[in-house]
Design a protein around this motif. Structure first.
Motif, mmCIF file in Angstrom:
data_model
loop_
_atom_site.group_PDB
_atom_site.id
_atom_site.type_symbol
_atom_site.label_atom_id
_atom_site.label_comp_id
_atom_site.label_asym_id
_atom_site.label_seq_id
_atom_site.Cartn_x
_atom_site.Cartn_y
_atom_site.Cartn_z
ATOM 1 N N LEU A 1 0.825 -1.198 0.000
ATOM 2 C CA LEU A 1 0.000 0.000 0.000
ATOM 3 C C LEU A 1 0.865 1.257 0.000
ATOM 4 O O LEU A 1 1.943 1.305 0.600
ATOM 5 C CB LEU A 1 -0.925 0.009 1.216
ATOM 6 C CG LEU A 1 -1.882 -1.186 1.316
ATOM 7 C CD1 LEU A 1 -2.719 -1.101 2.588
ATOM 8 C CD2 LEU A 1 -2.786 -1.258 0.093
ATOM 9 N N THR A 2 0.373 2.296 -0.674
ATOM 10 C CA THR A 2 1.135 3.530 -0.873
ATOM 11 C C THR A 2 0.925 4.518 0.267
ATOM 12 O O THR A 2 -0.205 4.741 0.718
ATOM 13 C CB THR A 2 0.716 4.188 -2.199
ATOM 14 O OG1 THR A 2 1.084 3.318 -3.272
ATOM 15 C CG2 THR A 2 1.383 5.535 -2.385
ATOM 16 N N ASN A 3 2.010 5.116 0.721
ATOM 17 C CA ASN A 3 1.975 6.229 1.682
ATOM 18 C C ASN A 3 2.716 7.416 1.078
ATOM 19 O O ASN A 3 3.779 7.248 0.485
ATOM 20 C CB ASN A 3 2.657 5.840 3.004
ATOM 21 C CG ASN A 3 2.001 4.659 3.690
ATOM 22 O OD1 ASN A 3 0.798 4.664 3.902
ATOM 23 N ND2 ASN A 3 2.789 3.655 4.021
ATOM 24 N N VAL A 4 2.159 8.605 1.230
ATOM 25 C CA VAL A 4 2.819 9.823 0.764
ATOM 26 C C VAL A 4 2.967 10.765 1.953
ATOM 27 O O VAL A 4 1.987 11.058 2.656
ATOM 28 C CB VAL A 4 2.025 10.508 -0.366
ATOM 29 C CG1 VAL A 4 2.752 11.773 -0.830
ATOM 30 C CG2 VAL A 4 1.827 9.549 -1.548
ATOM 31 N N THR A 5 4.201 11.245 2.155
ATOM 32 C CA THR A 5 4.516 12.068 3.322
ATOM 33 C C THR A 5 5.109 13.394 2.881
ATOM 34 O O THR A 5 5.940 13.431 1.970
ATOM 35 C CB THR A 5 5.519 11.337 4.242
ATOM 36 O OG1 THR A 5 4.988 10.061 4.607
ATOM 37 C CG2 THR A 5 5.806 12.146 5.497
ATOM 38 N N VAL A 6 4.677 14.470 3.549
ATOM 39 C CA VAL A 6 5.230 15.810 3.308
ATOM 40 C C VAL A 6 6.109 16.182 4.494
ATOM 41 O O VAL A 6 5.679 16.110 5.654
ATOM 42 C CB VAL A 6 4.105 16.854 3.140
ATOM 43 C CG1 VAL A 6 4.709 18.243 2.937
ATOM 44 C CG2 VAL A 6 3.196 16.477 1.974
ATOM 45 N N ARG A 7 7.355 16.581 4.209
ATOM 46 C CA ARG A 7 8.275 16.997 5.272
ATOM 47 C C ARG A 7 8.710 18.439 5.035
ATOM 48 O O ARG A 7 9.120 18.796 3.924
ATOM 49 C CB ARG A 7 9.510 16.101 5.304
ATOM 50 C CG ARG A 7 10.558 16.551 6.334
ATOM 51 C CD ARG A 7 11.833 15.729 6.255
ATOM 52 N NE ARG A 7 11.606 14.331 6.625
ATOM 53 C CZ ARG A 7 12.575 13.420 6.696
ATOM 54 N NH1 ARG A 7 13.836 13.768 6.430
ATOM 55 N NH2 ARG A 7 12.305 12.169 7.022
ATOM 56 N N LYS A 8 8.638 19.259 6.058
ATOM 57 C CA LYS A 8 9.155 20.617 5.982
ATOM 58 C C LYS A 8 10.663 20.568 6.207
ATOM 59 O O LYS A 8 11.145 20.027 7.202
ATOM 60 C CB LYS A 8 8.480 21.509 7.023
ATOM 61 C CG LYS A 8 8.657 22.988 6.750
ATOM 62 C CD LYS A 8 7.702 23.843 7.570
ATOM 63 C CE LYS A 8 7.844 25.316 7.189
ATOM 64 N NZ LYS A 8 6.905 26.185 7.944
ATOM 65 N N LEU A 9 11.413 21.113 5.271
ATOM 66 C CA LEU A 9 12.861 20.934 5.304
ATOM 67 C C LEU A 9 13.531 21.650 6.464
ATOM 68 O O LEU A 9 14.523 21.169 7.020
ATOM 69 C CB LEU A 9 13.473 21.408 3.980
ATOM 70 C CG LEU A 9 13.153 20.530 2.764
ATOM 71 C CD1 LEU A 9 13.680 21.171 1.487
ATOM 72 C CD2 LEU A 9 13.740 19.129 2.936
ATOM 73 N N ASP A 10 13.008 22.811 6.864
ATOM 74 C CA ASP A 10 13.703 23.554 7.923
ATOM 75 C C ASP A 10 13.462 22.982 9.312
ATOM 76 O O ASP A 10 14.323 23.043 10.187
ATOM 77 C CB ASP A 10 13.328 25.039 7.884
ATOM 78 C CG ASP A 10 11.834 25.280 7.999
ATOM 79 O OD1 ASP A 10 11.075 24.309 8.201
ATOM 80 O OD2 ASP A 10 11.408 26.454 7.880
ATOM 81 N N SER A 11 12.300 22.375 9.533
ATOM 82 C CA SER A 11 11.983 21.870 10.874
ATOM 83 C C SER A 11 11.968 20.346 10.951
ATOM 84 O O SER A 11 12.059 19.767 12.041
ATOM 85 C CB SER A 11 10.610 22.382 11.316
ATOM 86 O OG SER A 11 9.585 21.842 10.493
ATOM 87 N N GLY A 12 11.824 19.694 9.809
ATOM 88 C CA GLY A 12 11.728 18.242 9.805
ATOM 89 C C GLY A 12 10.346 17.711 10.146
ATOM 90 O O GLY A 12 10.122 16.496 10.175
ATOM 91 N N LYS A 13 9.394 18.604 10.393
ATOM 92 C CA LYS A 13 8.037 18.171 10.728
ATOM 93 C C LYS A 13 7.366 17.539 9.512
ATOM 94 O O LYS A 13 7.568 17.973 8.385
ATOM 95 C CB LYS A 13 7.210 19.356 11.237
ATOM 96 C CG LYS A 13 7.654 19.870 12.598
ATOM 97 C CD LYS A 13 6.748 20.991 13.079
ATOM 98 C CE LYS A 13 7.169 21.470 14.465
ATOM 99 N NZ LYS A 13 6.305 22.593 14.941
ATOM 100 N N GLU A 14 6.564 16.496 9.779
ATOM 101 C CA GLU A 14 5.951 15.731 8.696
ATOM 102 C C GLU A 14 4.458 15.528 8.935
ATOM 103 O O GLU A 14 3.979 15.570 10.070
ATOM 104 C CB GLU A 14 6.603 14.346 8.584
ATOM 105 C CG GLU A 14 8.055 14.346 8.178
ATOM 106 C CD GLU A 14 8.571 12.935 7.977
ATOM 107 O OE1 GLU A 14 9.595 12.781 7.283
ATOM 108 O OE2 GLU A 14 7.954 11.982 8.500
ATOM 109 N N PHE A 15 3.752 15.275 7.838
ATOM 110 C CA PHE A 15 2.385 14.753 7.919
ATOM 111 C C PHE A 15 2.130 13.882 6.692
ATOM 112 O O PHE A 15 2.742 14.074 5.635
ATOM 113 C CB PHE A 15 1.353 15.882 8.021
ATOM 114 C CG PHE A 15 1.325 16.830 6.860
ATOM 115 C CD1 PHE A 15 0.584 16.546 5.709
ATOM 116 C CD2 PHE A 15 2.043 18.038 6.906
ATOM 117 C CE1 PHE A 15 0.555 17.429 4.644
ATOM 118 C CE2 PHE A 15 2.014 18.920 5.837
ATOM 119 C CZ PHE A 15 1.265 18.613 4.705
ATOM 120 N N ASN A 16 1.240 12.914 6.872
ATOM 121 C CA ASN A 16 0.885 12.014 5.786
ATOM 122 C C ASN A 16 -0.355 12.512 5.054
ATOM 123 O O ASN A 16 -1.267 13.080 5.676
ATOM 124 C CB ASN A 16 0.620 10.602 6.317
ATOM 125 C CG ASN A 16 1.872 9.930 6.844
ATOM 126 O OD1 ASN A 16 2.967 10.151 6.327
ATOM 127 N ND2 ASN A 16 1.713 9.103 7.870
#
Length: 712
Positions: A369-384
């Motif tokens: 199954l596919t997961n797509v994650t967004v990461r903010k480069l300056d803070s490293g914070k993520e959400f799916n």
């Protein structure tokens, strides 16, 4: 290799018709099948001699009148045997075409100062390519009307359209033979006139230099059809004066080109089955030479993406399922300076990344199954990112600009028509830009999708995606079952929506995709366990899935149909040699079935690139293993299912003579009177007919073949 003296027979004698055990009695027309002449041809390798009675069917020029006559005879035979299904074919064609929106347009993609898109209208077979100042289509300009270009041709295909950095010049390739050899044309978008430049014999892959006066393209070897030379062409000059900037000496590698997202670099990609790498060229320098990003290494696969002065490297270095690394441009060659961005995980495969000024978006596959994650480069914070279905297909596309505020994806499932969606990079807010319309009485609530795991004979769990009409399915073993498979090259066929498939589901079919080994549905090890000396796992998985689906009541044991194309056609050939009794009907499209002979012949297109997939039969271990499953070599005297085999005369990937020989041998050996039909598109190649509606004819033919078998 020794050829015995050919038997001299006329074209007429080739078409001798036999009414013995090859006569088909289970359909409406009593006509005998074309029987091919036999000309023994000996091939000896590793002390083993094979006799190929149908080797004579190969003609690289595709001009031999005897061969063409036999193909036409097969076409005529197929037409006559299926003549009573013409009304059904027409009905299916109208059903499928009737669900398609005639006037439609893509969601434009931003590139530079314009939004580029395409649109189709009425009964036109081809797209019209456009651009506009904004997403709404302000000041829309027609770049290319393929319908006009295709008028004089039975087959017509354009490669990717590429616009120069100043937005004034359009380069594209055109193929009128379906051999995937393109002639590049250049159009001045300010005047609508074509430049005199005409570049022949290419892959159709084009990258512009940044000063708009030159471009890069790939020349193909006319014999093997491998794209192996990268040339630089200066506008206004003859092709003969183009500069060769890179030549691939290793025939195991494919070559293609692209451009970095910031347009500063041209990438030359080197891709083989078990190794991948990149060379780079300064896109600003009309005299630049390519340099390796890092030296090529066996078994090392990597790709790169550039952001500012950093390179992000997707690599399998110490990572079976890949990981993401990062390095400053000045320290690229020293792997000690590579910093880990996304670590490797044993059960999660890193499949794709895209970079923006302030964000990294990455796509992974876990348990299929596919997961797509967004990461903010300056803070490293993520959400799916959130998707509604339990089994679906999603992927990133059209994200060409670094300063985008959102990431664009396509999304679909077996019950959900495709959508184009953008997710805001800051908070994940979703905007649906387009949903595929399905005309008629389609209601997604009428259909049910499942994902199950089937235990194969060696204990491995094989994922299977299923879809059916909820009111026409009973899990009691009475429904017809349509099972699709591929299982090669690591290609993963996700559970996607199909408007044509509805014609089967509405007639009570259960549709199954067997995610067998040889794909990467369960990560890279799933692929490794289905190639070279483990290739038989692919075939065994497919057979075991069939047995399990029947045992679990998804399909009737006497109503199972199997389908595969290209390497999936090899799958069909191996499966019907192993377990022909399981299938009522099989469709094998452009099938790669003469594995040993093809892989021993380096003059055949793509052969040397495939050694890492199938093995090199010049080595005895691989020769023996290939021979043990090669569909053509393993044809035996037994009852075979009803078969529909299709090919294209100009196929550049699987040569027409492979299925032609296979059908001839099957006619000789099969012991029952089930249908064996062979149809050759005399104009098309590997991808079939060109045009959005013409292709429906092929689908309607296959569906009618199966549905008619149910009525007998």
């Amino acid at each position: 290799m020794k050829a015995l003296k050919p038997i001299a027979l006329s074209a007429l004698s080739l078409l001798v018709l036999s009414a013995c055990n090859n006569t088909q009695n289970n359909n409406k027309t009593d006509i005998a099948a074309p029987i091919a002449k036999k000309v023994p041809f000996e091939m000896t390798h590793h002390g083993n001699t094979r006799v190929d009675n149908y080797y004579w069917m190969r003609d690289d020029e595709r001009k031999d009148p005897e061969i063409l006559a036999h193909l036409e005879a097969e076409n005529s035979y197929t037409e006559q045997k299926l003549k009573h299904t013409e009304a059904l074919q027409a009905q299916l064609f109208d059903e499928i075409k009737g669900r398609i929106v005639k006037d439609d347009q893509s969601v434009p993609v931003k590139q530079g100062d314009y939004f580029y898109g395409s649109e189709v209208s009425g009964d036109n077979e081809y797209s019209v390519y456009t651009r506009a100042k904004d997403l709404a289509g302000t000041d829309k300009q027609v770049l290319l009307d393929v319908n006009e270009l295709a008028k004089a041709h039975d087959y017509f295909s354009v490669s990717t359209l590429t616009v120069s950095e100043n937005d004034n010049l359009l380069a594209y390739g055109e193929d009128t033979l379906s051999r995937r050899i393109y002639t590049i044309r250049i159009k001045d978008l300010t005047t609508g006139e074509y430049l005199k430049d005409k570049i022949e014999g290419t892959s159709g892959n084009i990258v512009w230099g940044n000063d708009n006066t030159f471009l890069y393209y790939i020349k193909k070897d006319p014999q093997t059809l491998l794209g192996y030379q990268v040339y630089r062409h200066v506008l206004g000059t003859d092709q003969s004066s183009d500069e060769l900037v890179y030549e691939e000496k290793n025939k195991a590698y494919y070559t293609y080109i692209s451009k970095s997202k910031d347009s500063s670099l041209v990438y030359i990609h080197h891709s083989s089955t078990e190794a991948r790498g990149v060379s780079i060229i300064d896109a600003n320098d009309a005299k630049a030479k390519p340099t390796r990003f890092i030296p090529r290494e066996d078994k090392h696969e990597y790709s790169i993406a550039k952001l500012n002065n950093d390179f992000y490297i997707t690599t399998n270095l110490d990572a079976v399922n890949f990981r993401l690394m990062k390095v400053d441009a000045s320290k690229v060659g020293d792997k000690a300076h590579w910093q880990e961005v996304i670590p490797a995980r044993d059960n999660v495969k890193l499949e794709d990344i895209t970079l923006f000024d302030n964000h990294l978006v990455y796509q992974e596959r876990e348990n299929g199954l596919t997961n797509v994650t967004v990461r903010k480069l300056d803070s490293g914070k993520e959400f799916n990112l959130d998707f509604k279905d339990t089994a679906f297909a999603a992927g990133m596309y059209g994200n060409n600009e670094l300063d985008n505020a959102s990431v664009r994806l396509y999304y679909t499932s077996m019950t959900t028509p495709s959508s184009v969606i953008e997710y805001a990079l800051e908070d994940g807010k979703k905007t649906v830009l387009k949903e595929q319309k399905v005309l008629g009485d389609f209601n997604s609530d009428n259909y049910v999708s499942e994902r199950i795991m089937v235990t194969a004979r060696d204990g491995k769990k094989v994922p299977v995606s299923l879809v059916y009409h909820k009111d026409k399915f009973k899990k009691d073993g009475t429904n017809p079952l349509y099972q699709y498979g591929y299982g090669s090259y690591g290609a993963t066929f996700d559970p996607t929506f199909s408007t044509s498939r509805l014609s089967l589901l509405d007639r009570g079919f259960v549709y199954a995709i067997a995610h067998i080994r040889g794909s990467q549905m369960l990560g890279r090890p799933w692929y490794e366990d289905g190639k070279k000396l483990t290739k038989k796992n692919t075939f065994n998985d497919f057979v075991d899935v069939t047995k399990a689906l029947v045992e679990q009541g998804y399909g009737a044991k006497d109503k199972v149909f199997a389908v595969g194309g290209s390497a999936g056609g090899l799958l069909m050939g191996a499966v019907i040699n192993q377990a022909p009794e399981l299938y009522r009907g099989v469709a094998s499209h452009v099938p790669f079935v003469d594995v040993v002979t093809t892989m021993l012949d380096e003059s055949i297109p793509l052969t040397t690139n495939e050694y890492d997939e199938w093995g090199n039969p010049n080595e005895k271990a691989y020769y023996d293993y290939m021979l043990s499953y090669s569909p053509y070599d393993q044809v035996k005297r037994q009852a075979y299912p009803n078969l529909l085999v299709t090919t294209g005369l100009h196929d550049s990937q699987v040569q027409y003579f492979e299925p032609m020989k296979w059908v001839a041998k099957l006619r000789e050996y099969k012991t029952n009177d089930n249908l064996l039909l062979f149809k050759t598109d005399m104009e098309a190649g590997h991808g079939g007919a060109s045009g959005r509606f013409k292709r429906i004819n092929d689908t309607a033919l296959e569906y009618a073949f199966f549905i008619d078998l149910l009525e007998q």
